[in-house]
Design a protein around this motif. Structure first.
Motif, mmCIF file in Angstrom:
data_model
loop_
_atom_site.group_PDB
_atom_site.id
_atom_site.type_symbol
_atom_site.label_atom_id
_atom_site.label_comp_id
_atom_site.label_asym_id
_atom_site.label_seq_id
_atom_site.Cartn_x
_atom_site.Cartn_y
_atom_site.Cartn_z
ATOM 1 N N MET A 1 -1.883 2.233 -13.518
ATOM 2 C CA MET A 1 -2.290 1.855 -11.730
ATOM 3 C C MET A 1 -3.385 1.042 -11.992
ATOM 4 S SD MET A 1 -2.187 2.891 -8.869
ATOM 5 C CE MET A 1 -1.514 4.348 -8.628
ATOM 6 N N LEU A 2 -4.780 0.690 -12.825
ATOM 7 C CA LEU A 2 -4.769 -0.557 -13.475
ATOM 8 C C LEU A 2 -4.607 -1.434 -13.483
ATOM 9 C CD1 LEU A 2 -8.482 -1.137 -13.596
ATOM 10 C CD2 LEU A 2 -7.837 -0.902 -15.837
ATOM 11 N N PRO B 1 -8.594 2.116 -0.839
ATOM 12 C CA PRO B 1 -6.997 2.715 -0.459
ATOM 13 C C PRO B 1 -7.092 2.485 -2.467
ATOM 14 C CG PRO B 1 -7.227 0.501 0.210
ATOM 15 C CD PRO B 1 -8.968 1.127 0.309
ATOM 16 N N HIS B 2 -7.540 1.214 -3.055
ATOM 17 C CA HIS B 2 -7.540 0.631 -4.447
ATOM 18 C C HIS B 2 -8.153 2.060 -5.222
ATOM 19 C CE1 HIS B 2 -6.110 -2.704 -2.542
ATOM 20 N NE2 HIS B 2 -5.910 -3.446 -3.689
ATOM 21 N N PHE C 1 0.857 -1.250 0.183
ATOM 22 C CA PHE C 1 0.124 0.111 -0.365
ATOM 23 C C PHE C 1 0.757 1.202 0.509
ATOM 24 C CE2 PHE C 1 -2.960 -3.250 1.719
ATOM 25 C CZ PHE C 1 -4.717 -3.083 0.742
ATOM 26 N N GLY C 2 1.703 0.982 1.159
ATOM 27 C CA GLY C 2 2.852 2.494 0.824
ATOM 28 C C GLY C 2 3.499 2.774 -0.517
ATOM 29 N N LEU D 1 -15.421 -3.685 1.377
ATOM 30 C CA LEU D 1 -15.355 -2.076 1.414
ATOM 31 C C LEU D 1 -14.125 -1.691 1.330
ATOM 32 C CD1 LEU D 1 -17.297 0.195 0.376
ATOM 33 C CD2 LEU D 1 -17.983 0.484 2.854
ATOM 34 N N ILE D 2 -13.716 -1.801 3.327
ATOM 35 C CA ILE D 2 -12.058 -1.215 3.564
ATOM 36 C C ILE D 2 -10.718 -1.601 2.663
ATOM 37 C CG2 ILE D 2 -10.402 -1.310 5.216
ATOM 38 C CD1 ILE D 2 -13.359 -0.231 5.588
ATOM 39 N N LEU D 3 -10.891 -2.983 2.058
ATOM 40 C CA LEU D 3 -9.845 -3.204 1.040
ATOM 41 C C LEU D 3 -9.839 -2.732 -0.653
ATOM 42 C CD1 LEU D 3 -7.229 -5.335 0.479
ATOM 43 C CD2 LEU D 3 -9.025 -6.616 -0.857
#
Length: 359
Positions: free
Chosen positions: A168-169, A239-240, A142-143, A234-236
């Motif tokens: 990015m995709l 950030p995506h 993620f970082g 939803l949480i995962l």
């Protein structure tokens, strides 16, 4: 166990929707990768014909990042394919799979039954989030993605890389390191930015980048907490989606055209300020990522307890890389991101402006 009769086999449902979605996923990532490669190849041919490389060493840098892209896709997708087989074998050894996974059931039918009952990617991310040692690896990706999204935005605009969002995709659907190395390769075969180009000095309002980046960092902390919970996906996914925002920002055509003309010196000054702002932003993301990794390291040490030596903890964390195919894929993505990020810094002599497309 008694096998199925021919009539029962013929009456088994064929989950065309599940199969179509899986094949569609593989087809789309292949298509988007080919679109990226088309841009890279066309620009490479143009640089070769015109011999107008932005830097004498650009040709060599291009081959470096192409090799790193190949290494990235090989190291991550060897384990991703292993994950598909692992997921199928897990289903096949379960109660339903033992009944339907026999050789007498057509492969197409078995695939549909497996895909209909298995949420491969959700299970994969839950797997890499279920212990502090695994989160120590998965949190790093993620970082890398958050920091790269800022670089993707400014350098993509300055080098006029088309369809930047596709990179990015591909990062989300294939691997971050693979997409990043393709992007670096695309930059090496692009012409040097011009100070008179309106996009060279343009930068969005800080809020449009600060909020997505900040929320993405905070969401990274929430992902392992919600593993195996109802709202995990939803949480995962939050950030995506958020990291797409910095790489799609840009001035509207009318706004760019109506902007009063300024001297090249003024353009250079504005471009320099934009470069410095992005360099500062990426530094803060790096600081936040290091702090986050420090916290994740603390959780790992706490999980093992005071009786376990630091050497043993390090061995266990390294062993986590091969604890599960999902862990292997994410961990190798982190490793390749680190190698690629260092390579990008080295070929630019650790010059922040050069790494961000500054003049």
């Amino acid at each position: 166990m008694v096998g199925l009769t021919s009539e029962e086999i013929s009456n088994l449902p064929i989950h065309y929707r599940s199969i179509t979605m899986f094949i569609g996923y593989l087809s789309l990532i292949t298509l988007f990768t080919l679109i990226i490669c088309r841009t890279i190849v066309s620009r490479f041919i143009a640089r070769q014909k015109k011999n107008d490389w932005a830097h004498p060493q650009r040709r060599g840098q291009f081959y470096i990042f192409i090799c790193l892209a190949i290494a990235s896709i090989g190291s991550t997708w060897f384990h991703m394919i292993s994950l598909f087989f692992y997921s199928y074998d897990t289903w096949a050894s379960g109660p339903e799979g033992q009944l339907y996974s026999g050789a007498d059931v057509p492969l197409f039918t078995r695939m549909g039954l497996w895909l209909n009952k298995t949420y491969i990617f959700q299970e994969a991310w839950e797997t890499v989030s279920e212990s502090p040692e695994r989160v120590w690896w998965s949190g790093q990706i993620f970082g890398w993605t958050i920091g790269w999204s800022l670089l993707l935005g400014i350098t993509g605009r300055r080098y006029h890389i088309p369809h930047v969002w596709i990179y990015m995709l591909v990062a989300q659907a294939v691997s971050v390191s693979f997409a990043a190395n393709l992007f670096f390769a695309a930059i090496t075969v692009s012409q040097r930015p011009s100070a008179t180009d309106p996009l060279y000095a343009w930068r969005p309002a800080l809020i449009w980048e600060f909020i997505p980046v900040s929320l993405s960092i905070l969401d990274t902390l929430a992902v392992p907490i919600f593993a195996y919970e109802k709202g995990f996906m939803l949480i995962l996914l939050a950030p995506h989606f958020l990291v797409f925002i910095p790489c799609v920002l840009g001035p509207r055509g009318s706004a760019a055209a109506s902007k009063p003309k300024t001297s090249e010196t003024r353009q250079l000054e504005e471009g320099y300020r934009a470069t410095r702002r992005y360099a500062t932003s990426i530094k803060w993301v790096a600081v936040a990522s290091v702090a986050l990794q420090g916290y994740l390291t603390y959780l790992v040490v706490e999980d093992f307890g005071p009786d376990v030596s630091y050497g043993e903890i390090v061995r266990e964390v390294l062993a986590t890389v091969y604890a599960h195919p999902a862990c292997s894929s994410v961990s190798w993505d982190v490793i390749m991101c680190t190698i690629s990020g260092v390579a990008w810094a080295v070929v630019h002599g650790f010059d922040e402006g050069a790494m961000l497309g500054g003049l």
